[in-house]
Design an enzyme around this catalytic site. Structure first.
Site, PDB file in Angstrom:
ATOM      1  CG  PHE A   1      -2.364   0.047   0.954  1.00  0.00           C
ATOM      2  CD1 PHE A   1      -3.032  -1.072   0.501  1.00  0.00           C
ATOM      3  CD2 PHE A   1      -3.086   1.226   1.136  1.00  0.00           C
ATOM      4  CE1 PHE A   1      -4.388  -1.027   0.227  1.00  0.00           C
ATOM      5  CE2 PHE A   1      -4.444   1.274   0.864  1.00  0.00           C
ATOM      6  CZ  PHE A   1      -5.100   0.154   0.410  1.00  0.00           C
TER       7      PHE A   1
ATOM      8  CD  GLN B   1      -5.588  10.496   3.069  1.00  0.00           C
ATOM      9  OE1 GLN B   1      -6.365   9.592   3.339  1.00  0.00           O
ATOM     10  NE2 GLN B   1      -4.302  10.432   3.342  1.00  0.00           N
TER      11      GLN B   1
ATOM     12  CG  HIS C   1      -8.219   7.966  -1.937  1.00  0.00           C
ATOM     13  ND1 HIS C   1      -7.881   7.451  -3.160  1.00  0.00           N
ATOM     14  CD2 HIS C   1      -7.998   6.981  -1.041  1.00  0.00           C
ATOM     15  CE1 HIS C   1      -7.467   6.192  -2.999  1.00  0.00           C
ATOM     16  NE2 HIS C   1      -7.531   5.885  -1.728  1.00  0.00           N
TER      17      HIS C   1
ATOM     18  CG  LEU D   1     -11.841   4.940  -2.404  1.00  0.00           C
ATOM     19  CD1 LEU D   1     -11.040   6.216  -2.336  1.00  0.00           C
ATOM     20  CD2 LEU D   1     -11.629   4.114  -1.154  1.00  0.00           C
TER      21      LEU D   1
ATOM     22  CD  GLU E   1      -2.749   4.185  -1.057  1.00  0.00           C
ATOM     23  OE1 GLU E   1      -3.249   5.319  -0.926  1.00  0.00           O
ATOM     24  OE2 GLU E   1      -1.971   3.690  -0.247  1.00  0.00           O
TER      25      GLU E   1
ATOM     26  NE  ARG F   1      -4.773   6.732   0.680  1.00  0.00           N
ATOM     27  CZ  ARG F   1      -5.623   6.087   1.448  1.00  0.00           C
ATOM     28  NH1 ARG F   1      -6.334   6.748   2.344  1.00  0.00           N
ATOM     29  NH2 ARG F   1      -5.784   4.793   1.319  1.00  0.00           N
TER      30      ARG F   1
ATOM     31  CG  HIS G   1     -10.530   9.178   1.409  1.00  0.00           C
ATOM     32  ND1 HIS G   1     -11.565   8.316   1.110  1.00  0.00           N
ATOM     33  CD2 HIS G   1      -9.583   8.414   2.016  1.00  0.00           C
ATOM     34  CE1 HIS G   1     -11.241   7.089   1.508  1.00  0.00           C
ATOM     35  NE2 HIS G   1     -10.057   7.125   2.075  1.00  0.00           N
TER      36      HIS G   1
ATOM     37  NE  ARG H   1      -6.926   7.582   6.785  1.00  0.00           N
ATOM     38  CZ  ARG H   1      -7.272   6.586   5.952  1.00  0.00           C
ATOM     39  NH1 ARG H   1      -6.741   5.386   6.088  1.00  0.00           N
ATOM     40  NH2 ARG H   1      -8.144   6.800   4.993  1.00  0.00           N
TER      41      ARG H   1
HETATM   42  C1  LIG Z   1     -14.707   4.723   0.628  1.00  0.00           C
HETATM   43  C2  LIG Z   1     -13.734   4.630   1.764  1.00  0.00           C
HETATM   44  C3  LIG Z   1     -12.770   3.631   1.781  1.00  0.00           C
HETATM   45  C4  LIG Z   1     -11.873   3.525   2.839  1.00  0.00           C
HETATM   46  N1  LIG Z   1     -10.936   2.512   2.836  1.00  0.00           N
HETATM   47  C5  LIG Z   1     -10.107   2.379   3.904  1.00  0.00           C
HETATM   48  C6  LIG Z   1      -9.174   1.301   3.974  1.00  0.00           C
HETATM   49  O1  LIG Z   1      -9.102   0.456   3.088  1.00  0.00           O
HETATM   50  N2  LIG Z   1      -8.372   1.208   5.051  1.00  0.00           N
HETATM   51  C7  LIG Z   1      -8.435   2.103   6.071  1.00  0.00           C
HETATM   52  O2  LIG Z   1      -7.698   1.955   7.038  1.00  0.00           O
HETATM   53  N3  LIG Z   1      -9.314   3.133   6.028  1.00  0.00           N
HETATM   54  C8  LIG Z   1     -10.150   3.288   4.977  1.00  0.00           C
HETATM   55  N4  LIG Z   1     -11.039   4.334   4.954  1.00  0.00           N
HETATM   56  C9  LIG Z   1     -11.180   5.187   6.130  1.00  0.00           C
HETATM   57  C10 LIG Z   1     -12.008   4.485   7.191  1.00  0.00           C
HETATM   58  O3  LIG Z   1     -12.904   3.594   6.588  1.00  0.00           O
HETATM   59  C11 LIG Z   1     -12.800   5.453   8.047  1.00  0.00           C
HETATM   60  O4  LIG Z   1     -11.948   6.441   8.515  1.00  0.00           O
HETATM   61  C12 LIG Z   1     -13.388   4.708   9.238  1.00  0.00           C
HETATM   62  O5  LIG Z   1     -14.155   3.620   8.810  1.00  0.00           O
HETATM   63  C13 LIG Z   1     -14.220   5.586  10.146  1.00  0.00           C
HETATM   64  O6  LIG Z   1     -14.750   4.762  11.173  1.00  0.00           O
HETATM   65  P1  LIG Z   1     -15.448   5.377  12.442  1.00  0.00           P
HETATM   66  O7  LIG Z   1     -15.726   4.247  13.375  1.00  0.00           O
HETATM   67  O8  LIG Z   1     -14.643   6.493  12.967  1.00  0.00           O
HETATM   68  O9  LIG Z   1     -16.788   6.013  11.889  1.00  0.00           O
HETATM   69  P2  LIG Z   1     -17.934   5.484  10.899  1.00  0.00           P
HETATM   70  O10 LIG Z   1     -17.751   4.104  10.436  1.00  0.00           O
HETATM   71  O11 LIG Z   1     -18.126   6.545   9.895  1.00  0.00           O
HETATM   72  O12 LIG Z   1     -19.192   5.443  11.856  1.00  0.00           O
HETATM   73  C14 LIG Z   1     -19.742   6.586  12.429  1.00  0.00           C
HETATM   74  C15 LIG Z   1     -20.881   6.148  13.305  1.00  0.00           C
HETATM   75  O13 LIG Z   1     -21.341   7.254  14.058  1.00  0.00           O
HETATM   76  C16 LIG Z   1     -22.725   7.310  14.007  1.00  0.00           C
HETATM   77  N5  LIG Z   1     -23.107   8.694  14.209  1.00  0.00           N
HETATM   78  C17 LIG Z   1     -22.599   9.797  13.615  1.00  0.00           C
HETATM   79  N6  LIG Z   1     -23.211  10.885  14.079  1.00  0.00           N
HETATM   80  C18 LIG Z   1     -24.104  10.465  15.002  1.00  0.00           C
HETATM   81  C19 LIG Z   1     -25.040  11.121  15.840  1.00  0.00           C
HETATM   82  N7  LIG Z   1     -25.193  12.435  15.813  1.00  0.00           N
HETATM   83  N8  LIG Z   1     -25.807  10.369  16.656  1.00  0.00           N
HETATM   84  C20 LIG Z   1     -25.699   9.027  16.680  1.00  0.00           C
HETATM   85  N9  LIG Z   1     -24.819   8.367  15.906  1.00  0.00           N
HETATM   86  C21 LIG Z   1     -24.042   9.082  15.091  1.00  0.00           C
HETATM   87  C22 LIG Z   1     -23.095   6.742  12.667  1.00  0.00           C
HETATM   88  O14 LIG Z   1     -24.416   6.263  12.683  1.00  0.00           O
HETATM   89  C23 LIG Z   1     -22.085   5.613  12.552  1.00  0.00           C
HETATM   90  O15 LIG Z   1     -22.567   4.484  13.231  1.00  0.00           O
HETATM   91  C24 LIG Z   1     -11.935   4.450   3.894  1.00  0.00           C
HETATM   92  C25 LIG Z   1     -12.890   5.452   3.870  1.00  0.00           C
HETATM   93  C26 LIG Z   1     -13.776   5.570   2.813  1.00  0.00           C
HETATM   94  C27 LIG Z   1     -14.773   6.676   2.812  1.00  0.00           C
END
Ligand SMILES: Cc1cc2nc3c(=O)[nH]c(=O)nc-3n(C[C@H](O)[C@H](O)[C@H](O)COP(=O)(O)OP(=O)(O)OC[C@H]3O[C@@H](n4cnc5c(N)ncnc54)[C@H](O)[C@@H]3O)c2cc1C
Ligand code: SF4
Ligand code: SF4
Ligand code: FES
Lengths: 231, 590
Positions: free
Chosen positions: B119, B242, B244, B254, B257, B288, B355, B400
């Site tokens: 990666f 960031q 992407h 997306l 990568e 990135r 991203h 990142r």
């Molecule tokens: C398309 C894409 C591909 C990616 N690929 C990778 C990868 O291959 N490897 C990697 O390491 N990272 C990757 N990333 C980054 C990574 O996926 C995210 O940074 C990460 O999943 C975020 O997880 P999280 O638990 O912080 O939040 P999220 O998974 O976004 O979850 C947020 C949660 O908060 C809840 N929430 C938000 N606001 C409220 C509120 N006001 N009240 C109640 N609930 C709320 C939502 O319902 C949800 O359950 C990718 C990101 C994207 C967008």
């Protein structure tokens, strides 16, 4: 384009009704979900769920011209100019296109959708060959959108007793996992006139799945295992 | 207003990877935990993560946590806190192996171990030209597989979920600022409750919807940031957003990568593999920020593809159908759906796309939210925790590395759960009393929306915000554009205070939810552009035309933005790791 949408708000409406809209699309609008978002700018009371807008979260399943699908990956170019949208069939409607999925998730939970292996875990990963892992393809990708179960007549009649295609696909996902040790317990829990055997292989579920998964095949595999262990 | 009060030991706001990992820890400790989420857990945006999760398991190439740590520090452009980075890299193998034991369907090598791929920015021997195979993958659906696995384990642990409940505001003790819980709206009924807890964790994810072209879901509206900012908590390093390199041209979806990890590469209109000029060693697998800038430069200098010369091409057909169908099936599906292109035959048109938010709620590696208080730059806010993309720990610093976010979710989800258990154990049994004015901020926001009979349309304000951020705070940043952008976003923020919704129904009112989300998104956007305008250097994702170089003398520090008066403050970077020597800042090349 013309959208006819099932409308029902228990706060205001005595009964559901269909409402017609004319939506002016922008050139960047490609998917049905884009059209719905456009419509919501016009009438903010039109209610539907959506999140990822790329077909992986399972939020925006609905009945599109009579067929279940995800609005975000349904191309406008492949739809006629008049589209009728209804909530997923068979589940209670909360409002407009938003259904109450409690029954659906209850059936999913009923198959114990988690790996069961109570031996002490090794220091590192449990080993699994690429061939063994391959068996999980076509199973683990389910996004719990409910397009399949809400297209299944057996699920419509017995949503409380028949696990339904989505749940059964996941039951098989764990049975097929070489790391899981609860196969016989899993089969026992499906050995019942309803939970598994209400499936009559009508294949509606396969037609409906927007991820191209095949619950009927998985159900067939479980049935085979049942037969094999009874002889 | 009559309001139900629900008491728990702990509440977790968010059911993405970080929230679910924390919840699992808490539920297994038999605490009373409530997990609130706007969407059913498996619909959280972690589900969209594709490429992999970083861990130096060394299954396919030599690797160790020291190299992983070096890459992360360098990737962060030396803004990451080195103690937190060491902590994360040292726990990586543990949390990934644990995830495998939970049932995660990782791809496998012939010897049965977890499959790992190269990666961007993952190297061997402290940045040598040899790439490390560090990204543990389940095809290109790693996030989906991980989120479902974590949800499944939470079902097993009987975690209590409040699904389709939106947290609205923090409740703090006016005495010492301790967090006592949140107010939350049940979408189905429109009712508001107070969730009272001894420990409150925010795991609300990112704020990518502030940009016009984004890989983020509709729900990624920076709610945790908005709630914190309104409650007087600063936001850290928000200027580092960031882009992407490979979002599908015109759609934003997306393309991982991992495509380049498997051997794909970028081409300009002359068919040139241009990354060879910008990053002679790592080429298409440079960091990135580096790749996104190179692409933007190619397009600006007239070497873009298509009739508007406004994108580049990602070529992968040479990998052959077997590799594509086995390792990148989701990418093929996306490309056919969103770009009308089958990558087995043709390259995919791509552009840099917003991203990931490196900044967020300032937290340490035990999940404690920390803010300046008296002489201390990092005093803990009692009862308040943050993890995942909404938090700034800061392990990602200015940029990142791919696969480090999923890792961050597991490591800091787990560590904050552990810390919450310890902290709750040392507190008196009864909850603290709620202040008289608990919940008033939320009631006022809701009453305004319900009462307004005219005003700004939510969709219009949102569109203007997203267009402004895209134009004024993108891959390359220009001084006049930033200054103008700050003024515009301030105006937009004012308009967000005058929104109007026609739908006044109590039942599943998504118009109301969108209006409330906009309140949060404008705070996140203000923090981002105000911090970007103030930072007079280029580092990681912040690239300024007027200050093209990194300036460690003046700017080796974290930004803190406060909502009140758009005030800025700064705090030092933790240059000292936990056990090893510091990595000294060097010129960053790939
Ligand atoms: C398309 C894409 C591909 C990616 N690929 C990778 C990868 O291959 N490897 C990697 O390491 N990272 C990757 N990333 C980054 C990574 O996926 C995210 O940074 C990460 O999943 C975020 O997880 P999280 O638990 O912080 O939040 P999220 O998974 O976004 O979850 C947020 C949660 O908060 C809840 N929430 C938000 N606001 C409220 C509120 N006001 N009240 C109640 N609930 C709320 C939502 O319902 C949800 O359950 C990718 C990101 C994207 C967008
Ligand atoms: S094959 Fe079985 S599960 Fe699928 S639709 Fe038919 S009856 Fe339902
Ligand atoms: S099997 Fe297909 S249709 Fe059924 S819930 Fe899963 S993804 Fe949806
Ligand atoms: S919005 Fe996520 S599947 Fe359609």
């Amino acid at each position: 384009m013309r959208l006819s949408i099932y409308r029902y708000d228990p706060d205001r409406d005595a009964a559901p009704r269909m409402q017609d809209y004319q939506v002016a699309l922008e050139p960047s609008d490609r998917m049905l979900l884009d059209a719905l978002v456009r419509l919501k700018e016009q009438d903010d009371s039109v209610s539907f769920r959506r999140s990822c807008r790329e077909g992986v979260c399972g939020s925006d399943a609905m009945n599109i011209n009579g067929k279940n699908g995800l609005a975000c990956i349904t191309k406008l170019a492949e739809l006629p100019d008049h589209v009728t949208l209804r909530p997923l069939p068979g589940l209670p409607v909360i409002r407009d296109l938003i259904v109450d999925m409690t029954q659906f998730f209850r059936q999913y939970e009923s198959i114990k959708p988690y790996l069961i292996n109570d031996t002490a875990p090794p220091e590192r990963e449990r080993l699994q060959s690429p061939e063994e892992r391959e068996h999980l393809n076509g199973l683990y990708e389910c996004i719990l959108c409910a397009c399949c179960s809400t297209a299944c007549p057996s699920f419509w009649w017995n949503p409380d007793k028949f696990v339904g295609p989505a749940g059964l696909l996941q039951a098989y996902r764990f049975i097929a996992d070489t790391r899981d040790q609860a196969t016989s317990e899993r089969l026992d829990s499906l050995e019942d006139p309803y939970r598994l055997f209400r499936c009559h292989s009508i294949m509606n579920c396969v037609d409906a799945c927007p991820k191209g998964l095949n619950p009927t095949h998985a159900i067939g595999k479980i049935k085979e295992m049942m037969v094999r262990r009874s002889v | 207003m009559a309001v139900t009060i629900r008491k728990f030991d702990a509440i977790v706001v968010g059911a993405g990877g970080s929230g679910l990992r924390a919840a699992l820890e808490l539920a297994r400790a038999n605490l009373r935990v409530a997990v609130l989420t706007k969407v059913f857990p498996t619909r959280s945006h972690t589900v969209a993560a594709q490429g992999g999760i970083a861990a130096p398991l060394a299954n396919s190439s030599e690797d160790n946590w020291h190299w992983h740590m070096y890459d992360t520090v360098k990737g962060s452009d030396y803004l990451g806190d080195q103690d937190a980075i060491e902590y994360m890299c040292r726990r990586a193998n543990e949390v990934v192996v644990e995830l495998e034991h939970m049932g995660m369907p990782f791809d496998r090598l012939d010897n049965g171990k977890i499959y790992q791929r190269p990666f961007g920015g993952h190297t061997q021997e402290y940045g040598s030209a040899k790439m490390a195979m560090r990204a543990c993958a389940a095809a290109d659906r790693t996030g989906h597989a991980m989120l479902h696995t974590l949800y499944q384990q939470n079902l097993r642990a009987s975690t209590q979920f409040f699904v389709e409940w939106m947290a609205l505001d923090l409740i703090r003790d006016p005495q010492d600022g301790a967090v006592l819980g949140v107010t939350a709206l049940e979408m189905e009924t429109g009712e508001v409750s107070i969730f009272q807890a001894k420990a409150t964790l925010f795991a609300t994810g990112g704020s990518g919807r502030m940009f016009f072209s984004s890989t983020n879901a509709f729900i990624n509206t920076g709610d945790g940031l908005g709630m914190s900012a309104r409650a007087g908590i600063p936001l850290e390093d928000m200027e580092f957003y960031q882009f992407h390199p490979t979002g599908v041209y015109g759609a934003g979806v997306l393309i991982t990568e991992g495509v380049r990890g498997e051997g794909g590469y970028l081409l300009n209109k002359d068919g040139e593999r241009f990354m060879e000029r910008y990053a002679p060693n790592a080429k298409d697998l440079a960091s990135r920020d580096v790749v996104s800038r190179a692409m933007t430069t190619e397009i600006k200098e007239g070497r873009g593809c298509g009739k508007d010369a406004d994108h580049v091409l990602l070529k992968l057909d040479h990998l052959g159908p077997e590799v594509i169908n086995l390792r990148l099936p989701g990418i093929r599906e996306i490309s056919i759906k969103f770009a009308n292109t089958d990558p087995i035959r043709e390259p995919i048109p791509v552009v840099p796309t917003a991203h990931y938010q490196m900044g967020g709620i300032p937290a340490n590696f035990m999940g404690h939210v920390v803010a300046p208080e008296g002489a201390s730059a990092e005093s803990t806010v009692p009862g308040f925790y943050a993890a995942g993309e909404c938090a700034c720990v800061s392990v990602h610093g200015g940029n990142r590395l791919g696969c480090n976010s999923l890792l961050d979710l597991l490591v800091f989800g787990k560590s904050s759960g552990e810390q919450m258990i310890r902290d709750i154990g040392s507190l008196p049994k009864p909850h603290r009393n709620l202040p008289k004015e608990a919940g008033e901020r939320s009631f006022a926001r809701l009453a305004r929306l319900d009462g307004a009979s005219s005003g700004e349309r939510v969709a219009d304000v949102l569109t203007d915000l997203r267009r402004t951020m895209q134009a004024h705070c993108g891959v390359f940043r220009f001084p006049e554009m930033l200054i103008e952008g700050v003024a515009k976003v301030k105006q937009i923020a004012e308009r967000a205070g005058r929104t109007y919704i026609a739908d006044k129904s109590k039942v599943f009112n998504t118009a109301r939810v969108e209006a409330l989300e906009l309140d949060n998104l404008v705070e996140a956007a203000l923090a981002t552009i105000v911090s970007a305008e103030a930072r007079k250097e280029s580092r990681g994702a912040q690239s300024r035309a007027d200050f093209p170089d990194r300036d460690d003398g003046k700017w080796m520090k974290h930004t803190l933005w406060y909502k009140e008066g758009n005030r800025l403050d700064y705090k030092p970077v933790h240059l000292k790791p936990m056990s090893v020597d510091s990595f000294q800042p060097k010129v960053r090349t790939y």
